[in-house]
Design a protein around this motif. Structure first.
Motif, mmCIF file in Angstrom:
data_model
loop_
_atom_site.group_PDB
_atom_site.id
_atom_site.type_symbol
_atom_site.label_atom_id
_atom_site.label_comp_id
_atom_site.label_asym_id
_atom_site.label_seq_id
_atom_site.Cartn_x
_atom_site.Cartn_y
_atom_site.Cartn_z
ATOM 1 N N VAL A 269 0.867 -1.188 0.000
ATOM 2 C CA VAL A 269 0.000 0.000 0.000
ATOM 3 C C VAL A 269 0.901 1.235 0.000
ATOM 4 O O VAL A 269 1.765 1.400 0.869
ATOM 5 C CB VAL A 269 -0.938 0.007 1.218
ATOM 6 N N THR A 270 0.719 2.117 -0.988
ATOM 7 C CA THR A 270 1.641 3.246 -1.186
ATOM 8 C C THR A 270 1.300 4.463 -0.344
ATOM 9 O O THR A 270 2.190 5.240 0.012
ATOM 10 C CB THR A 270 1.661 3.635 -2.669
ATOM 11 N N SER A 271 0.046 4.671 -0.030
ATOM 12 C CA SER A 271 -0.350 5.823 0.799
ATOM 13 C C SER A 271 -1.678 5.496 1.463
ATOM 14 O O SER A 271 -2.422 4.633 1.013
ATOM 15 C CB SER A 271 -0.469 7.096 -0.040
ATOM 16 N N LEU A 272 -1.964 6.229 2.554
ATOM 17 C CA LEU A 272 -3.170 5.919 3.313
ATOM 18 C C LEU A 272 -3.624 7.147 4.091
ATOM 19 O O LEU A 272 -2.797 7.887 4.638
ATOM 20 C CB LEU A 272 -2.890 4.760 4.277
ATOM 21 N N ASP A 273 -4.930 7.342 4.132
ATOM 22 C CA ASP A 273 -5.516 8.420 4.928
ATOM 23 C C ASP A 273 -5.238 8.160 6.405
ATOM 24 O O ASP A 273 -5.440 7.053 6.899
ATOM 25 C CB ASP A 273 -7.026 8.476 4.660
ATOM 26 N N SER A 274 -4.777 9.170 7.116
ATOM 27 C CA SER A 274 -4.439 8.993 8.531
ATOM 28 C C SER A 274 -5.648 8.555 9.355
ATOM 29 O O SER A 274 -5.501 7.874 10.366
ATOM 30 C CB SER A 274 -3.865 10.295 9.103
ATOM 31 N N ALA A 275 -6.865 8.917 8.917
ATOM 32 C CA ALA A 275 -8.066 8.535 9.654
ATOM 33 C C ALA A 275 -8.265 7.025 9.658
ATOM 34 O O ALA A 275 -8.863 6.469 10.579
ATOM 35 C CB ALA A 275 -9.300 9.217 9.053
ATOM 36 N N VAL A 276 -7.735 6.339 8.632
ATOM 37 C CA VAL A 276 -7.864 4.889 8.564
ATOM 38 C C VAL A 276 -7.037 4.227 9.659
ATOM 39 O O VAL A 276 -7.436 3.213 10.241
ATOM 40 C CB VAL A 276 -7.430 4.380 7.174
ATOM 41 N N LEU A 277 -5.895 4.826 9.984
ATOM 42 C CA LEU A 277 -4.971 4.214 10.928
ATOM 43 C C LEU A 277 -5.213 4.610 12.375
ATOM 44 O O LEU A 277 -4.760 3.919 13.284
ATOM 45 C CB LEU A 277 -3.525 4.569 10.548
ATOM 46 N N THR A 278 -5.880 5.718 12.611
ATOM 47 C CA THR A 278 -6.000 6.222 13.979
ATOM 48 C C THR A 278 -7.178 5.632 14.740
ATOM 49 O O THR A 278 -7.260 5.789 15.961
ATOM 50 C CB THR A 278 -6.134 7.757 13.971
ATOM 51 N N SER A 279 -8.107 4.962 14.054
ATOM 52 C CA SER A 279 -9.255 4.376 14.742
ATOM 53 C C SER A 279 -8.806 3.140 15.510
ATOM 54 O O SER A 279 -8.381 2.150 14.919
ATOM 55 C CB SER A 279 -10.347 4.013 13.734
ATOM 56 N N SER A 280 -8.882 3.202 16.846
ATOM 57 C CA SER A 280 -8.371 2.117 17.680
ATOM 58 C C SER A 280 -9.445 1.632 18.637
ATOM 59 O O SER A 280 -10.200 2.421 19.209
ATOM 60 C CB SER A 280 -7.144 2.590 18.472
ATOM 61 N N SER A 281 -9.503 0.317 18.829
ATOM 62 C CA SER A 281 -10.481 -0.262 19.760
ATOM 63 C C SER A 281 -10.054 -0.052 21.209
ATOM 64 O O SER A 281 -10.844 -0.254 22.124
ATOM 65 C CB SER A 281 -10.635 -1.768 19.479
ATOM 66 N N ILE A 282 -8.799 0.341 21.441
ATOM 67 C CA ILE A 282 -8.321 0.547 22.804
ATOM 68 C C ILE A 282 -8.930 1.796 23.420
ATOM 69 O O ILE A 282 -9.251 1.845 24.604
ATOM 70 C CB ILE A 282 -6.778 0.643 22.812
ATOM 71 N N ASP A 283 -9.101 2.821 22.594
ATOM 72 C CA ASP A 283 -9.639 4.089 23.087
ATOM 73 C C ASP A 283 -11.168 4.035 23.046
ATOM 74 O O ASP A 283 -11.793 4.408 22.064
ATOM 75 C CB ASP A 283 -9.108 5.244 22.234
ATOM 76 N N ALA A 284 -11.776 3.559 24.129
ATOM 77 C CA ALA A 284 -13.237 3.407 24.168
ATOM 78 C C ALA A 284 -13.952 4.743 24.203
ATOM 79 O O ALA A 284 -15.126 4.854 23.843
ATOM 80 C CB ALA A 284 -13.630 2.571 25.377
ATOM 81 N N ALA A 285 -13.259 5.792 24.635
ATOM 82 C CA ALA A 285 -13.897 7.107 24.762
ATOM 83 C C ALA A 285 -13.961 7.853 23.434
ATOM 84 O O ALA A 285 -14.621 8.878 23.329
ATOM 85 C CB ALA A 285 -13.149 7.945 25.791
ATOM 86 N N ASP A 286 -13.265 7.360 22.438
ATOM 87 C CA ASP A 286 -13.222 8.034 21.150
ATOM 88 C C ASP A 286 -14.483 7.725 20.357
ATOM 89 O O ASP A 286 -14.731 6.589 19.974
ATOM 90 C CB ASP A 286 -11.979 7.581 20.370
ATOM 91 N N ASP A 287 -15.296 8.747 20.116
ATOM 92 C CA ASP A 287 -16.544 8.545 19.374
ATOM 93 C C ASP A 287 -16.443 9.076 17.949
ATOM 94 O O ASP A 287 -17.447 9.229 17.261
ATOM 95 C CB ASP A 287 -17.713 9.232 20.108
ATOM 96 N N SER A 288 -15.220 9.343 17.492
ATOM 97 C CA SER A 288 -15.043 9.895 16.149
ATOM 98 C C SER A 288 -14.500 8.834 15.197
ATOM 99 O O SER A 288 -13.595 9.086 14.415
ATOM 100 C CB SER A 288 -14.082 11.093 16.198
ATOM 101 N N ALA A 289 -15.029 7.627 15.296
ATOM 102 C CA ALA A 289 -14.539 6.526 14.466
ATOM 103 C C ALA A 289 -14.786 6.824 12.994
ATOM 104 O O ALA A 289 -15.836 7.349 12.611
ATOM 105 C CB ALA A 289 -15.214 5.230 14.871
#
Length: 487
Positions: A269-289
């Motif tokens: 994969v040559t490039s990727l939107d940062s939003a694809v990589l930042t969604s983590s199941s560890i951060d339960a408080a993050d509602d901006s999936a």
């Protein structure tokens, strides 16, 4: 580490000629690390040829007895030799003579060579034999004269680039590689990347498969929370012409789909939107999936590869279950209720519930009642299998109740489990649903962009598979979290 083809020529000064040789420097570096102080480098073709012909007793003037080669303690039955080279011994060398041609290679041994490990523990020896047999089969399949043999020998460098790139055997059938190589073109209009062993010739096509595995632990207890999780993998195969074709694959979710998390992508994969990589199941408080679409620009390799892995926290498990066991002397009363969630596709390739009874004697008698499907009893394994079939009824709910009677424990081997003692029993679900994912994730054929010659055929597949899907006895004597089963 290296491969040779040597023609045996009695009566000539050397008694043989190296017709083909190939060395793999990257594997040689690994051998130096693995073998440590016992490492012996691969010699040049001349010293190797002389040492091998001597060991195989193929030299014209070599009729005298040699202690190192001819004594009874050196009887060889395996076609695996130790060659004396430069005051050291090169081992293991796989070699055999067939149709006047000597086939030889030096496999990688991923450990020290002193003391010598048993042959059965060296996987590289089996791979070496497989490669040499494949080369032999290719050279003499339909070969009738020396000109045809020379033609096939000239094709070997390109074939091994496909079948054994960087010394790793992928396919011992060299004809498969021959069919996919255009030998008429010896130059590439575009520079070939070092990580890509060859090029594809044929009809362009792209295949995308999404497989989700759902894991679940259900207890039906107030003090233990039920858990479930989805793990997905996207597998791709891109048969496209050209040295560096560019492809963009998009994954999409429906409006109510569960966002993908913990995404890991393939190095192509040559490039990727940062939003694809930042969604983590560890951060339960993050509602901006991030809910997609998930775009993956890439330069695909020749072989099938896993484009990405992901997890997802779906709102509910696909099948909710209740399992209760009551023990009465040598009998167990069991009750099972299963409910398919209304949002899940009611079309299974198969669906079964396995109910094992560990640490007991053999099953001698079963009385049961099922509202749907059929029950099979495996007495020796102390196992009941409830075959639900390919659909749940319209009510989406099914039940099983009955009594299981056991005989006395015998000295014969009976199923045993140190965890499932007494009331800590479980039911395990096995199912598969085709053309469906629990997250709703899908690959839109029309969104796949291919920048290569020809219009490719694009195929997409989806399936949901159960993995470690347990429903525990609600009457278990103590609350226990079986987290290790989720690994």
């Amino acid at each position: 580490r290296a491969v040779w083809l040597i023609s045996h020529e009695p009566g000539t000064p050397l008694c043989g000629t190296v017709r083909f040789s190939r060395r793999y420097p990257t594997v040689e570096k690994r051998a130096k690390v693995f073998n440590g102080a016992s490492y012996v480098p691969v010699p040049e073709d001349g010293p190797f040829l002389k040492a091998l012909l001597f060991e195989l007793r193929l030299l014209d003037d070599d009729k005298d007895f040699s202690e190192s080669r001819d004594s009874c303690s050196h009887i060889n039955k395996t076609s695996i030799y130790a060659l004396p080279v430069g005051g050291e011994e090169l081992w293991p060398v796989v070699a055999f003579l067939k149709n006047g041609m000597i086939y030889a290679c030096v496999p990688l041994v991923e450990q020290t060579l002193s003391p010598r490990p048993p042959l059965i523990s060296i996987s590289g020896i089996s791979q070496g034999f497989e490669l040499l047999f494949g080369v032999q089969g290719f050279l003499y399949s339909g070969q009738k004269n020396d000109s045809e043999l020379n033609t096939k020998l000239s094709q070997l460098p390109d074939l091994l680039l496909q079948a054994c790139p960087f010394g790793t055997l992928l396919d011992a059938n060299l004809q498969n590689s021959l069919d996919s190589i255009n030998f008429a073109s010896v130059t590439h209009p575009q520079k070939q990347p070092t990580w890509k062993a060859g090029t594809y010739k044929g009809k362009p096509q792209v295949s995308i498969s999404i497989t989700e595995k759902v894991k679940s632990m259900q207890y039906d207890k107030l003090d233990i929370a039920d858990t479930w999780q989805v793990i997905g993998v996207v597998t791709c195969k891109c048969d496209l012409e050209g040295s560096m074709p560019n492809v963009t694959i998009s994954l999409s979710l429906p409006t109510n789909g569960s966002p993908l998390q913990d995404i890991l992508v393939h190095p192509c994969v040559t490039s990727l939107d940062s939003a694809v990589l930042t969604s983590s199941s560890i951060d339960a408080a993050d509602d901006s999936a991030f809910s997609g679409p998930y775009k993956f620009p890439l330069t695909p390799p020749l072989e099938s590869f896993n484009l990405c892995y992901y997890t997802s926290q779906v709102p509910v498990p696909p099948i909710l279950g209740f399992y209760q066991v009551k023990e009465e002397e040598v009998q167990l009363k069991i009750t099972v209720n299963l409910k398919l969630h209304e949002s899940v596709k009611n079309s299974f390739e198969f669906c079964e519930a396995h109910i094992p009874f560990y640490n007991r004697g053999p099953v001698t008698h079963v009385e049961y009642k099922v509202s749907f499907g059929q029950l099979e009893v495996f007495r020796e394994k102390s196992l009941l299998i409830w075959i639900i079939g390919q659909k749940f009824p319209k009510s989406m709910e099914i039940s099983l109740s009955g009594t299981v009677t056991f005989g006395a424990k015998s000295h014969e081997k009976q199923p045993f489990d140190q965890i499932c003692i007494g009331g800590t029993a479980y039911l395990k679900l096995h199912f598969r649903i085709l053309d469906y994912t629990l997250t709703g994730c899908y690959a839109d054929q029309h969104s796949v962009q291919v920048f290569a010659s020809g219009k490719p055929k694009i195929s997409t597949y989806r399936k949901l598979i159960s993995s470690d899907y347990y429903i525990w006895n609600s009457k278990a004597p103590a609350p226990v979290t079986y987290g290790s089963l989720l690994l």
